[in-house]
Design a protein around this motif. Structure first.
Motif: not given
Length: 599
Positions: A155-176
């Motif tokens: 049993g668990l709540p909806p959604g996901t939890i992502v650490r900032r370090a993981d987000l930074r390592a696997n995404t790139r900030p792009v300007r739109i």
């Protein structure tokens, strides 16, 4: 919210599971992966044999950012019933790098257990890749059940939890890139784009553009692309390396006037430049968007903009066909004088032997050059009254009607037609007249959104003029600047930048400056953190070296690709734009100096 769009936001996260009660943190990372790197992150392996309840929960946290196949990596830690019923479509909750897991009920010795998860919440990541700051505390529980000695989450709540370090390592900030509502100048917004799959990065970044500006830019930016516009097909590449973009639901090309077509091309070319696209061929339902222009590059787009805009340092780096002029120098107000701070041969000194940059001011307290360096705004005294003065650089300045007991450092609009400041705790906007006298007139500024935040003591307009950063009660406040065709302006959405617990927040701030349109430098009295840099969306918060500094730090000047200048109890100091281990003293400065870059 569609799971496919959510999957386009987060990349796969490759992390090792560890056997301790806290998901370990990591040091801040300043270099992110380039979009299109051949090595793509892979999903973490499933639960280890014999893993207990705490290890299972930690594994689910570490795998929850892996969005492939509806979070199949994270579902491996769930029991059959929970895996089938888990709602993973909610916007990911981004938390700090430290995540604690402890037993709430049981200890792993029976067949049932409840594990509590606690972490500092930074915000959420929207489906379009925009980070929305929402500081708080994540405090939730998950239930686990052992079947034949094998533990899984039941049993668990909806959604996901992502650490900032993981987000930074696997995404790139792009300007739109969007458009200013008045004048149509380029306006950017940062979105976080997954680095994989690399083959679809161009299509995904255009999906972000087609989604339009976020609520944070409401009133400060718009899109020339009509609502409902879509990619007719995936972005492709011709044999000679030109990227092809075919739009649909834009309407007949012939129904769009030339200015609208040019604006659409500008948004697409500038946005794709952020992911390494050099040349673009634009069509609408197979027909060329711009007649006679088979392909466009950044230089082509910038060449069509006014010089004052195309020379902005925040625009993509191909640059116009002719080299940009050398940037105007920084200035420092010290000892009642306004002096230049030249940069040469890697050294920085105040030009004490040169004439004052302005005359006609008694006891100058702060100053700023206009973006083009031709004009100067100065705060000083006239007959014992603190006043704003404006005039040509190197000449006598003209007193204005902006007066008060305390007048803050002036800040120019990008086009040099306005000077903003704070007078006795109230933001003031002064507009220059059409004549050449340099006079400015205060114009009413609706500051209702600032109600309840405390009187600001400092103000800086962003390099693109769409936002203003204020210092209020030791905090940095970001507000959008909403303009109307009649020349009016007001403050739109307002938020405190990076509030939260000590070590995860901006506090004790005395001054702030824009290093880029999406990054600021704040200085002040925070213990051990007298200088901090923060992204304007509140996701990133870092601290450069403090070697040689003696807090508190009272003033700061920053600009794109320019050294950061700060003032502490020992005087004026400089740190290269590329960073460094030691601040260098700037001769001629004092602990009462106030530095600034043009703007």
């Amino acid at each position: 919210m569609s799971r496919s769009r959510l999957a386009a936001v987060l990349g796969l996260i490759a992390l090792l599971l560890v056997g301790c009660a806290t998901v370990p943190g990591s040091s801040d990372v300043s270099v992110l992966r380039r979009v299109g790197d051949p090595a793509e992150p892979s999903a973490p392996s499933g639960p280890a044999r014999g893993a207990g309840p705490l290890e299972i929960v930690r594994g689910w946290i570490l795998a929850s950012g892996a969005t492939a196949e509806r979070h199949s990596a994270a579902r491996a830690f769930l029991g059959p019933a929970a895996a089938g019923g888990w709602d993973d479509g909610a916007s990911p909750t981004v938390v700090s790098d430290r995540v604690d897991t402890v037993f709430e009920q049981g200890n792993g010795q029976s067949e049932e257990a409840v594990v509590r998860i606690r972490a500092d919440k930074l915000g959420t990541l929207r489906p379009d890749g925009a980070f929305v700051a929402a500081p708080g505390l994540v405090d939730l529980t998950v239930r686990l059940t052992a079947t034949n000695g094998v533990w899984r989450i039941s049993g668990l709540p909806p959604g996901t939890i992502v650490r900032r370090a993981d987000l930074r390592a696997n995404t790139r900030p792009v300007r739109i890139w969007f458009l200013a509502p008045v004048g149509g100048a380029p306006v950017s917004e940062t979105r976080y784009l997954a680095t994989s799959p690399a083959r679809s990065v161009s299509s995904r970044v255009l999906d972000e553009l087609l989604s339009g500006p976020s609520d944070d830019l409401r009133g400060a930016a718009l899109s020339a692309l009509p609502p409902g516009a879509l990619l007719r097909s995936a972005v492709g590449t011709t044999p000679d390396g030109v990227t092809t973009v075919d739009l649909t639901r834009v309407g007949p090309v012939e129904a769009l006037d030339a200015a609208r077509r040019t604006e659409i091309a500008q948004q697409i070319v500038l946005t794709l430049a952020g992911v390494g696209v050099d040349r673009v061929a634009l069509t609408v339902d197979g027909e060329p968007l711009l007649e006679g222009r088979g392909e466009l590059g950044v230089a082509d787009v910038l060449a069509g903009l006014p010089p004052s805009i195309r020379e902005r340092r925040d625009l993509p780096g191909d640059g116009p066909a002719t080299p940009a002029p050398a940037p105007s120098p920084a200035v420092v107000t010290t000892g009642g004088r306004v002096l230049t701070v030249p940069e040469s041969a890697g050294t920085t000194t105040t030009r004490e032997s040169s004439p004052d940059l302005v005359t006609g001011v008694d006891d100058a307290r702060s100053a700023s050059l206009s973006p083009d360096g031709r004009d100067v705004a100065v705060v000083g005294f006239e007959n014992g009254v603190m006043r704003l003065f404006v005039g040509r650089s190197g000449a006598a300045v003209t007193p204005t009607t902006v007066v008060g007991r305390a007048v803050g450092q002036p800040s120019w609009s990008p086009d040099g037609t306005e000077v903003w400041t704070v007078v006795d705790g109230v933001p003031v906007r002064a507009v220059r007249g059409p004549d050449s006298s340099g006079t400015v007139t205060p114009v009413a500024l609706d500051t209702t959104p600032l109600t309840g935040l405390g009187p600001p003591t400092a103000l800086r307009l962003s390099p693109d003029g769409t936002k203003v950063a204020l210092v209020s009660d030791g905090r940095v406040v970001i507000a959008t600047v909403v303009r109307d065709p009649g020349g009016g302006a007001r403050l739109g959405s307002v938020r405190v930048l990076r509030p939260g617990p000590v070590g995860e927040a901006l506090g004790g701030v005395l001054d702030v400056a824009w290093a880029q349109t999406d990054r600021l430098v704040a200085v002040g009295t925070a213990p051990g953190l007298p200088v901090q840099t923060a992204s304007v969306d509140g996701l990133e918060l870092d601290s450069p070296t403090t070697t040689n500094l003696t807090p508190p730090v009272t003033a700061v000047a920053a600009a794109s690709e320019r050294p950061v200048l700060v003032v502490d109890q020992g005087g004026l100091w400089s740190l290269p734009a590329s960073g460094g281990d030691v601040w260098s003293s700037v001769p001629g400065g004092s602990n009462s100096s106030v530095p600034s870059y043009p703007g």
